[in-house]
Design a protein around this motif. Structure first.
Motif, mmCIF file in Angstrom:
data_model
loop_
_atom_site.group_PDB
_atom_site.id
_atom_site.type_symbol
_atom_site.label_atom_id
_atom_site.label_comp_id
_atom_site.label_asym_id
_atom_site.label_seq_id
_atom_site.Cartn_x
_atom_site.Cartn_y
_atom_site.Cartn_z
ATOM 1 N N UNK A 98 88.285 59.300 29.389
ATOM 2 C CA UNK A 98 87.038 59.891 29.847
ATOM 3 C C UNK A 98 87.144 61.419 29.858
ATOM 4 N N UNK A 99 88.272 61.916 30.331
ATOM 5 C CA UNK A 99 88.488 63.368 30.370
ATOM 6 C C UNK A 99 88.437 63.929 28.953
ATOM 7 N N UNK A 100 89.083 63.252 28.029
ATOM 8 C CA UNK A 100 89.107 63.710 26.644
ATOM 9 C C UNK A 100 87.690 63.753 26.088
ATOM 10 N N UNK A 101 86.910 62.743 26.416
ATOM 11 C CA UNK A 101 85.529 62.688 25.929
ATOM 12 C C UNK A 101 84.737 63.870 26.479
ATOM 13 N N UNK A 102 84.924 64.107 27.793
ATOM 14 C CA UNK A 102 84.207 65.214 28.430
ATOM 15 C C UNK A 102 84.607 66.536 27.804
ATOM 16 N N UNK A 103 85.886 66.678 27.520
ATOM 17 C CA UNK A 103 86.376 67.911 26.903
ATOM 18 C C UNK A 103 85.788 68.096 25.523
ATOM 19 N N UNK A 104 85.754 67.010 24.774
ATOM 20 C CA UNK A 104 85.179 67.060 23.438
ATOM 21 C C UNK A 104 83.712 67.457 23.524
ATOM 22 N N UNK A 131 93.662 70.168 26.022
ATOM 23 C CA UNK A 131 94.004 69.473 24.778
ATOM 24 C C UNK A 131 95.499 69.209 24.690
ATOM 25 N N UNK A 132 96.255 70.194 25.128
ATOM 26 C CA UNK A 132 97.699 70.078 25.009
ATOM 27 C C UNK A 132 98.216 68.957 25.915
ATOM 28 N N UNK A 133 97.557 68.851 27.090
ATOM 29 C CA UNK A 133 98.114 67.921 28.068
ATOM 30 C C UNK A 133 97.731 66.473 27.801
ATOM 31 N N UNK A 134 96.750 66.221 26.942
ATOM 32 C CA UNK A 134 96.430 64.815 26.697
ATOM 33 C C UNK A 134 97.351 64.254 25.619
ATOM 34 N N UNK A 135 97.606 62.992 25.766
ATOM 35 C CA UNK A 135 98.369 62.315 24.724
ATOM 36 C C UNK A 135 97.940 60.853 24.665
ATOM 37 N N UNK A 136 98.292 60.233 23.566
ATOM 38 C CA UNK A 136 97.830 58.867 23.323
ATOM 39 C C UNK A 136 98.664 57.872 24.127
ATOM 40 N N UNK A 137 97.985 56.972 24.816
ATOM 41 C CA UNK A 137 98.686 55.961 25.599
ATOM 42 C C UNK A 137 99.188 54.819 24.723
ATOM 43 N N UNK A 138 98.836 54.875 23.467
ATOM 44 C CA UNK A 138 99.293 53.808 22.568
ATOM 45 C C UNK A 138 100.507 54.270 21.756
ATOM 46 N N UNK A 145 93.619 60.289 22.205
ATOM 47 C CA UNK A 145 93.805 59.220 23.200
ATOM 48 C C UNK A 145 93.850 57.861 22.527
ATOM 49 N N UNK A 146 94.224 56.890 23.311
ATOM 50 C CA UNK A 146 94.445 55.551 22.761
ATOM 51 C C UNK A 146 93.174 54.942 22.166
ATOM 52 N N UNK A 147 92.025 55.380 22.661
ATOM 53 C CA UNK A 147 90.754 54.865 22.139
ATOM 54 C C UNK A 147 90.636 55.163 20.648
ATOM 55 N N UNK A 148 90.656 54.126 19.862
ATOM 56 C CA UNK A 148 90.486 54.310 18.421
ATOM 57 C C UNK A 148 91.747 54.746 17.691
#
Ligand code: ZN
Length: 174
Positions: A98-104, A131-138, A145-148
């Motif tokens: 959700x945070x990534x989406x909001x940032x985008x 941006x730097x702090x997010x990473x993919x949970x997959x 992010x893991x979505x997609x």
């Protein structure tokens, strides 16, 4: 009562004699000890004895039930904590997405900050850091992010990153 008839023991001793036999014959020593039969000066009647035994047995049953309930409760709380742990991980994933989406979104429809340049740089810095702090949970890689995500899952890397993130956020003063 042949012993009595033959005069082996006196009649008045019979109850105690029976009592001792009862004590000797019983295989359940713990129960007998609890009853404290040896301490009784007046030998109890058979009915009294029965009552004592019954009472002790009831006490034990109650105790056992209590213990079982406790055990059940413990097992239950353990499953609950496991479940909540999984839920926490899921919640974190969702929040990150959700945070990534909001940032985008913020990037796309950034407010017209041309007139206020110092605000823009602040926002940009914030975005870069975000941006730097997010990473993919997959797959565990930075920047998405893991979505997609279509990369191979890498639980080990994800765990490492999570740990790193936790340590970083704890280490840096805000
Ligand atoms: Zn990925």
């Amino acid at each position: 009562m042949q012993v009595v008839e033959r005069g082996g023991i006196e009649v008045r001793e019979v109850p105690e004699h029976l009592l001792r036999q009862f004590i000797r014959g019983s295989f359940d020593e713990e129960l007998i000890n609890k009853l404290d039969l040896e301490k009784l000066t007046d030998p109890p009647s058979f009915a009294e004895l029965l009552l004592l035994v019954r009472r002790e047995e009831a006490r034990r049953t109650e105790k056992r039930l209590r213990l079982e309930k406790k055990k059940e409760a413990r097992v239950h709380s353990m499953t609950v904590s496991k479940e909540s742990e999984a839920a926490n991980v899921k919640m974190m994933e969702e929040l990150q997405a959700r945070v990534a989406k909001l940032e985008a979104k913020g990037q796309v429809c950034a407010p017209s900050t041309a007139s206020r340049p110092e605000v823009k740089t602040k926002v940009e810095r914030k975005e870069r850091r975000g941006k730097k702090s997010i990473f993919c949970f997959k797959c565990g890689e930075d920047g998405h992010v893991a979505n997609g995500c279509e990369k191979t899952a890498n639980a080990e890397l994800v765990q490492k990153k999570l740990l790193q993130k936790t340590l970083n956020s704890e280490g840096t003063p805000r």
